[in-house]
Design a protein around this motif. Sequence first.
Motif, PDB file in Angstrom:
ATOM      1  N   PRO A 174       0.800  -1.225   0.000  1.00 48.10           N
ATOM      2  CA  PRO A 174       0.000   0.000   0.000  1.00 48.10           C
ATOM      3  C   PRO A 174       0.833   1.276   0.000  1.00 48.10           C
ATOM      4  O   PRO A 174       0.313   2.357  -0.242  1.00 48.10           O
ATOM      5  CB  PRO A 174      -0.815  -0.124   1.291  1.00 48.10           C
ATOM      6  N   LEU A 175       2.116   1.190   0.334  1.00 53.91           N
ATOM      7  CA  LEU A 175       3.085   2.302   0.322  1.00 53.91           C
ATOM      8  C   LEU A 175       2.900   3.277   1.480  1.00 53.91           C
ATOM      9  O   LEU A 175       3.868   3.772   2.027  1.00 53.91           O
ATOM     10  CB  LEU A 175       3.058   3.054  -1.020  1.00 53.91           C
ATOM     11  N   VAL A 176       1.683   3.613   1.841  1.00 53.94           N
ATOM     12  CA  VAL A 176       1.434   4.444   3.024  1.00 53.94           C
ATOM     13  C   VAL A 176       0.547   3.641   3.969  1.00 53.94           C
ATOM     14  O   VAL A 176      -0.537   3.192   3.589  1.00 53.94           O
ATOM     15  CB  VAL A 176       0.752   5.773   2.655  1.00 53.94           C
ATOM     16  N   GLY A 177       1.005   3.473   5.215  1.00 54.00           N
ATOM     17  CA  GLY A 177       0.230   2.707   6.179  1.00 54.00           C
ATOM     18  C   GLY A 177       0.576   1.225   6.159  1.00 54.00           C
ATOM     19  O   GLY A 177       1.397   0.756   5.365  1.00 54.00           O
ATOM     20  N   GLU A 178      -0.082   0.490   7.052  1.00 52.94           N
ATOM     21  CA  GLU A 178       0.194  -0.932   7.226  1.00 52.94           C
ATOM     22  C   GLU A 178      -0.569  -1.777   6.205  1.00 52.94           C
ATOM     23  O   GLU A 178      -1.573  -1.335   5.636  1.00 52.94           O
ATOM     24  CB  GLU A 178      -0.200  -1.371   8.639  1.00 52.94           C
ATOM     25  N   THR A 179      -0.106  -2.995   6.006  1.00 55.66           N
ATOM     26  CA  THR A 179      -0.847  -3.948   5.184  1.00 55.66           C
ATOM     27  C   THR A 179      -1.991  -4.532   6.014  1.00 55.66           C
ATOM     28  O   THR A 179      -2.052  -4.381   7.237  1.00 55.66           O
ATOM     29  CB  THR A 179       0.072  -5.080   4.695  1.00 55.66           C
ATOM     30  N   THR A 180      -2.903  -5.187   5.324  1.00 58.59           N
ATOM     31  CA  THR A 180      -4.049  -5.798   6.004  1.00 58.59           C
ATOM     32  C   THR A 180      -3.591  -6.804   7.057  1.00 58.59           C
ATOM     33  O   THR A 180      -2.687  -7.616   6.814  1.00 58.59           O
ATOM     34  CB  THR A 180      -4.943  -6.501   4.966  1.00 58.59           C
ATOM     35  N   ASP A 181      -4.208  -6.751   8.224  1.00 59.74           N
ATOM     36  CA  ASP A 181      -3.875  -7.661   9.318  1.00 59.74           C
ATOM     37  C   ASP A 181      -4.597  -8.986   9.081  1.00 59.74           C
ATOM     38  O   ASP A 181      -5.643  -9.287   9.683  1.00 59.74           O
ATOM     39  CB  ASP A 181      -4.298  -7.036  10.649  1.00 59.74           C
ATOM     40  N   VAL A 182      -4.009  -9.772   8.192  1.00 64.91           N
ATOM     41  CA  VAL A 182      -4.614 -11.044   7.803  1.00 64.91           C
ATOM     42  C   VAL A 182      -4.705 -11.987   9.001  1.00 64.91           C
ATOM     43  O   VAL A 182      -5.690 -12.722   9.166  1.00 64.91           O
ATOM     44  CB  VAL A 182      -3.813 -11.679   6.647  1.00 64.91           C
ATOM     45  N   ALA A 183      -3.706 -11.944   9.857  1.00 66.25           N
ATOM     46  CA  ALA A 183      -3.716 -12.842  11.019  1.00 66.25           C
ATOM     47  C   ALA A 183      -4.909 -12.558  11.920  1.00 66.25           C
ATOM     48  O   ALA A 183      -5.564 -13.489  12.424  1.00 66.25           O
ATOM     49  CB  ALA A 183      -2.412 -12.691  11.798  1.00 66.25           C
ATOM     50  N   ALA A 184      -5.227 -11.278  12.111  1.00 63.88           N
ATOM     51  CA  ALA A 184      -6.379 -10.923  12.951  1.00 63.88           C
ATOM     52  C   ALA A 184      -7.676 -11.379  12.312  1.00 63.88           C
ATOM     53  O   ALA A 184      -8.596 -11.847  13.006  1.00 63.88           O
ATOM     54  CB  ALA A 184      -6.400  -9.419  13.191  1.00 63.88           C
ATOM     55  N   LEU A 185      -7.785 -11.259  10.995  1.00 62.45           N
ATOM     56  CA  LEU A 185      -8.993 -11.714  10.307  1.00 62.45           C
ATOM     57  C   LEU A 185      -9.155 -13.223  10.434  1.00 62.45           C
ATOM     58  O   LEU A 185     -10.259 -13.733  10.652  1.00 62.45           O
ATOM     59  CB  LEU A 185      -8.944 -11.301   8.836  1.00 62.45           C
ATOM     60  N   ARG A 186      -8.045 -13.950  10.321  1.00 63.62           N
ATOM     61  CA  ARG A 186      -8.122 -15.409  10.440  1.00 63.62           C
ATOM     62  C   ARG A 186      -8.502 -15.815  11.867  1.00 63.62           C
ATOM     63  O   ARG A 186      -9.299 -16.735  12.069  1.00 63.62           O
ATOM     64  CB  ARG A 186      -6.794 -16.037  10.032  1.00 63.62           C
ATOM     65  N   ARG A 187      -7.928 -15.126  12.854  1.00 64.15           N
ATOM     66  CA  ARG A 187      -8.302 -15.439  14.246  1.00 64.15           C
ATOM     67  C   ARG A 187      -9.777 -15.172  14.480  1.00 64.15           C
ATOM     68  O   ARG A 187     -10.467 -15.949  15.161  1.00 64.15           O
ATOM     69  CB  ARG A 187      -7.462 -14.595  15.213  1.00 64.15           C
ATOM     70  N   LEU A 188     -10.253 -14.063  13.905  1.00 63.48           N
ATOM     71  CA  LEU A 188     -11.672 -13.746  14.050  1.00 63.48           C
ATOM     72  C   LEU A 188     -12.520 -14.853  13.445  1.00 63.48           C
ATOM     73  O   LEU A 188     -13.494 -15.324  14.059  1.00 63.48           O
ATOM     74  CB  LEU A 188     -11.970 -12.408  13.370  1.00 63.48           C
ATOM     75  N   GLY A 189     -12.178 -15.280  12.244  1.00 63.92           N
ATOM     76  CA  GLY A 189     -12.932 -16.344  11.594  1.00 63.92           C
ATOM     77  C   GLY A 189     -12.897 -17.640  12.373  1.00 63.92           C
ATOM     78  O   GLY A 189     -13.912 -18.349  12.481  1.00 63.92           O
ATOM     79  N   GLU A 212      -1.033  -0.181  -5.123  1.00 63.75           N
ATOM     80  CA  GLU A 212      -0.514   1.184  -5.272  1.00 63.75           C
ATOM     81  C   GLU A 212       0.903   1.165  -5.838  1.00 63.75           C
ATOM     82  O   GLU A 212       1.299   2.086  -6.566  1.00 63.75           O
ATOM     83  CB  GLU A 212      -0.546   1.902  -3.927  1.00 63.75           C
ATOM     84  N   ALA A 213       1.664   0.133  -5.524  1.00 67.47           N
ATOM     85  CA  ALA A 213       3.023   0.030  -6.063  1.00 67.47           C
ATOM     86  C   ALA A 213       3.005  -0.049  -7.587  1.00 67.47           C
ATOM     87  O   ALA A 213       3.904   0.479  -8.257  1.00 67.47           O
ATOM     88  CB  ALA A 213       3.732  -1.179  -5.465  1.00 67.47           C
ATOM     89  N   ASP A 214       1.989  -0.707  -8.155  1.00 64.45           N
ATOM     90  CA  ASP A 214       1.875  -0.786  -9.615  1.00 64.45           C
ATOM     91  C   ASP A 214       1.649   0.598 -10.222  1.00 64.45           C
ATOM     92  O   ASP A 214       2.188   0.930 -11.286  1.00 64.45           O
ATOM     93  CB  ASP A 214       0.724  -1.718 -10.005  1.00 64.45           C
ATOM     94  N   VAL A 215       0.813   1.416  -9.549  1.00 60.60           N
ATOM     95  CA  VAL A 215       0.551   2.773 -10.034  1.00 60.60           C
ATOM     96  C   VAL A 215       1.830   3.600 -10.008  1.00 60.60           C
ATOM     97  O   VAL A 215       2.104   4.376 -10.927  1.00 60.60           O
ATOM     98  CB  VAL A 215      -0.544   3.450  -9.186  1.00 60.60           C
TER      99      VAL A 215
END
Length: 555
Positions: A174-189, A212-215
């Motif tokens: 994403p270049l600005v900010g953190e990437t998606t917290d996939v681990a938290a989503l998996r724990r939630l599921g 965004e890196a592609d852009v």
Amino acid sequence: MTDPFKPGIDELLFLPLGGSGEIGMNLNLYGHDGKWLMLDLGISFGDDSMPGVDVVMPNPQFIAERAQDLVGIVLTHAHEDHIGAVPYLWQKFRCPLYATPFTASVLRRKLAEVGLEKEARITIIPMSGSREIGPFTVELITLTHSIPEPNAVVIRTRHGAVLHTGDWKLDPAPLVGETTDVAALRRLGDGGVLAMICDSTNVFVSGTSGSEADVRRSLMDVVGRLKNRVAIGCFASNLARVETIARVAEAHGRHCALIGRSLWRMLESAQENGYLTDLPRFVTEHDVGYFPRENVLMICTGSQGEPRSALTRIARGEHPHVSLEAGDAAIFSSRVIPGNEISINRLHNDLIRRGVEVITDHDEDVHVSGHPARDELAEMYQMVRPRIALPVHGEARHIQEHVSFARQCQVPEALAPENGTLIRLAPGPAEIIARVPAGRLALDGKALVPADSEAIRHRHRLSFNGVIMASLVVDAGGRMLAPAQVSLEGLLESEDAAKAIARIGKAIADAIDELPKAKRSDDAELGEAARLAARRWYQKAFDKKPVTKIHVIRV
């Protein structure tokens, strides 16, 4: 009086008042144990059906009448369609506001513009933080989007967990900010999810939304080929794009300028929170003219063709400090929001007439969406595995398609919410149990009025049909003491108008002469006879039905 919609301790309710059946104007309510929690309070923008109206927002009448039971407003991120209505509507609720640091910085500036920065206090929830708000436990999960600090919100009650995604995508860079917290989503599921309320914007788009890196790579190449002054139109809130453009300018030896106040305000909010702090100093619009044209790269507001935006004024040659000339280029690094096609095409044409090269995402890879395409939606459903899917943030066609897609992803229950549909999530199967008042408010100057008010409907008719106005001076018996004074607005050119005015005046005089004496003594009867005579004459002559107004002056 007992409130029939007061949430019980044994139930969990969901009620969208904005953003379901449209893109924008998000307002979502959750009800439990006698209380309501609001997620987001956003705006949309006026169109040709509402002349003179720039801003539209949800009508919050339902929850305003229950403000004593509203425990707070949680804001998922800082886009206008999620926070833009807070300055206009917060006084109807006067409840706590909750946001992450960057969103709070953006919102404080908006509240300051209307003098509410001291009254409307914002409680900060840190990224990945949690908070007890009334009978709800709220937890944030970091996602990626086209703005810093986008969050999914987990709402926990005794009935289980609900995931409200807000706006999101799965961007590995994403270049600005953190990437998606996939681990938290998996724990939630893994812990079980009752329902997921999910973004539907790109449900018709196959594959993924792109990174965004592609852009950045594409803009590096495109700008490198351009020789003169370059303007790039993008949303002020897309700070990853702003950083990308600044890096592109730096790489090509150009000074990067911010053109538009909202860009400077967004930059200030970002830098307060540690974002974009290592970029070269931006140039102001006042200083652009001091640099050679080939050494300037401008970031401009107005990619949607907004009438008073920087790009529109530049395209019309009306900007006091900035110009684009033949041989320059304008890159549109943004999507076309549905409903803005006409204004954007007008802007493109204005630029092309000036000899400016226009480059859009149809020509080069200069934009990626901030919303999930189908592969990303499928991955989210695989991680979260909700029992119930409730698609929001989309027009009716998006939401219906998303319902079908969720069922393909093996979600047991899927419903299509509309604004005003009160849905019981628990106990038992999800179902629509009632419909409550929902609608839109329009910001008409400084006044908030229903978007379907008589004043706005009348203004719309005027814009299409024009108006005939006539003043009649009559005596006590209803005899005309002078020829009718007739004027036409928005109907005919001056020479034709003069002839029409004379004939309308005669038609009015004839109608009054034929009116029975008893009716001539009644202002309403006399005025209506004159109105019908004027309108019928014009319809017969020109096959149009203008709005017709008669003023009766009796002396």
